[in-house]
Design a protein around this motif. Structure first.
Motif, PDB file in Angstrom:
ATOM      1  N   UNK A 202      -2.550   6.061   3.902  1.00 10.21           N
ATOM      2  CA  UNK A 202      -2.444   6.834   2.915  1.00 10.21           C
ATOM      3  C   UNK A 202      -3.536   8.184   2.989  1.00 10.21           C
ATOM      4  N   UNK A 203      -4.290   7.778   3.561  1.00 11.35           N
ATOM      5  CA  UNK A 203      -5.767   8.768   3.562  1.00 11.35           C
ATOM      6  C   UNK A 203      -4.943  10.365   4.745  1.00 11.35           C
ATOM      7  N   UNK A 204      -3.874   9.257   6.021  1.00 13.75           N
ATOM      8  CA  UNK A 204      -3.307  10.010   7.262  1.00 13.75           C
ATOM      9  C   UNK A 204      -2.868  11.704   6.762  1.00 13.75           C
TER      10      UNK A 204
ATOM     11  N   UNK B  66       0.979  -1.573  -0.405  1.00 15.32           N
ATOM     12  CA  UNK B  66       0.733   0.045  -0.430  1.00 15.32           C
ATOM     13  C   UNK B  66       1.150   0.980   0.350  1.00 15.32           C
ATOM     14  N   UNK B  67       2.295   1.467   0.349  1.00 22.69           N
ATOM     15  CA  UNK B  67       3.425   2.700   0.520  1.00 22.69           C
ATOM     16  C   UNK B  67       3.820   3.044  -1.030  1.00 22.69           C
TER      17      UNK B  67
ATOM     18  N   UNK C 128       3.887  -1.189  -5.527  1.00 21.67           N
ATOM     19  CA  UNK C 128       3.652  -0.177  -4.857  1.00 21.67           C
ATOM     20  C   UNK C 128       2.136   0.505  -4.877  1.00 21.67           C
ATOM     21  N   UNK C 129       1.882   1.431  -3.603  1.00 18.32           N
ATOM     22  CA  UNK C 129       0.769   1.777  -4.024  1.00 18.32           C
ATOM     23  C   UNK C 129      -0.322   1.286  -4.228  1.00 18.32           C
ATOM     24  N   UNK C 130      -0.909   0.161  -4.102  1.00 20.42           N
ATOM     25  CA  UNK C 130      -1.950  -0.262  -4.308  1.00 20.42           C
ATOM     26  C   UNK C 130      -2.217   0.216  -6.065  1.00 20.42           C
ATOM     27  N   UNK C 131      -0.971  -0.505  -6.773  1.00 22.35           N
ATOM     28  CA  UNK C 131      -1.330   0.118  -8.199  1.00 22.35           C
ATOM     29  C   UNK C 131      -1.788  -1.751  -9.300  1.00 22.35           C
TER      30      UNK C 131
ATOM     31  N   UNK D 213      -7.847  -3.819   1.068  1.00 25.74           N
ATOM     32  CA  UNK D 213      -8.595  -5.561  -0.119  1.00 25.74           C
ATOM     33  C   UNK D 213      -7.063  -6.212  -0.231  1.00 25.74           C
ATOM     34  N   UNK D 214      -6.453  -5.627   0.520  1.00 30.74           N
ATOM     35  CA  UNK D 214      -4.816  -6.109  -0.093  1.00 30.74           C
ATOM     36  C   UNK D 214      -5.114  -7.962   0.477  1.00 30.74           C
TER      37      UNK D 214
END
Length: 343
Positions: A193-195, A34-35, A67-70, A77-78
């Motif tokens: 990521x939303x922080x 996710x990062x 990376x980053x939910x590509x 959902x990962x």
């Protein structure tokens, strides 16, 4: 002449499988997280790990990192992506899928963990003994906790429990939410990521994250105060997992399975934890270089926080026991394992 021709033909026949093996396309392992690619988990852990797999398999294993939910979807959902085979391996936080890891969640309880390495080794042993059902369909490669969560706040320094009252603070997990509520803050659950956007817009007043998260999220630019809880045990932390789709692992030939096995387990978990510790140092330096206020909440004050947080642990033990497990034993085993590796 005939004998010579026969020998040459024989060698040629033997060489064909070797040539085919050498020319075979590598097996691609899809690794998702996710990062952003600049995050320490990518640069210090996943990328070097993939390089090691490629080297030890002589190029027969190759990672394709996303990376980053590509691969699409959202961080929660990962886990489904790796179970369903959309990804072969994922790095994720169990806290993003509440209820899916009910026993290993014990390491997110207040004041359970100590330093990075000891807590990672303890969690690996605990998962092997108690959490097989939680990892059904998955092969754990590493499990660990990140560094002690630091309280980063926008415009108010938090020195005591009273200072927390009314503050909207991002929590790392379900138990993090319960902890903040017990301490008098207003918990706001959200993935990392939303922080940053929530801090910049004032949706939240602060956040609980380890130092390592600071560079990628620019937390040092979005907050002014950074409170490090004092004492031997951490206020809270987040569990993290690096897991592989079991069917994908089973599909590999035995020698490539061994390459995976040689690069997973308790010591690999501890090594990952060390990378987090080093990344914590980098994140902390950014805050001090920005002339932000970095301070320690004294151990005697943290004792008050521990008392206030005890109901969170008691409730977890009760909930876990109601589901058929021995919550008290799970809690005691986790603490004992952390103590064992902290000596």
């Amino acid at each position: 002449m005939q004998f010579r021709t026969t020998v040459l033909c024989t060698f040629a026949a033997l060489a064909l499988p070797l040539q085919a093996h050498a020319q075979a396309e590598p097996i691609v392992i899809k690794v998702a997280h996710l990062l952003p690619a600049m995050a320490p988990i990518h640069t210090k852990v996943i990328a070097p790990w993939c390089d090691k797999l490629a080297a030890e398999s002589q190029g027969r294993l190759k990672c394709q990192i996303y990376p980053a939910m590509q691969l699409g979807g959202t961080p929660p959902q990962l886990l489904s992506q790796v179970r369903d085979g959309v990804a072969d391996i994922v790095y994720t936080l169990p806290g993003y899928t509440p209820g899916r890891f009910p026993t290993s969640e014990v390491f997110e309880l207040p004041f359970v963990t100590t330093n990075h390495e000891a807590s990672a080794r303890a969690m690996w042993d605990f998962v092997q003994s108690h959490s097989a059902k939680e990892f059904a369909g998955l092969k754990p490669l590493a499990v660990w906790v990140n560094g002690p969560n630091v309280l980063h706040t926008r415009d108010r320094q938090v020195n005591t429990l009273d200072d927390l009252k009314g503050l909207k603070v991002r929590a790392p997990s379900r138990l993090g939410n319960k902890l903040l509520a017990a301490l008098g803050a207003t918990p706001v659950g959200m993935p990392v990521p939303q922080m940053a956007e929530s801090l910049s817009k004032g949706v939240i007043d602060g956040t609980l994250v380890p130092w390592e998260v600071v560079p990628a999220t620019k937390t040092h630019e979005l907050t002014q105060f950074h409170g490090e809880p004092g004492g031997a045990r951490t206020l809270t932390t987040a569990t993290m997992i690096y897991v592989m789709n079991q069917k994908k692992y089973d599909s590999l030939p035995p020698d490539l399975q061994k390459v995976i096995d040689d690069n997973s387990g308790r010591e690999f978990s501890a090594w990952v934890a060390v990378q987090h510790a080093e990344a914590d140092t980098v994140g902390r330096k950014l805050a001090t270089d920005a002339r932000n206020t970095v301070y320690t909440i004294p151990a005697d004050e943290m004792a008050r926080w521990q008392t206030a947080a005890r109901p969170v642990t008691d409730e977890w033990i009760k909930e876990t026991s109601a589901k058929g497990a021995d919550g008290q034993k799970l809690y005691e085993d986790a603490v004992a394992l952390v103590d064992k590796y902290s000596r």
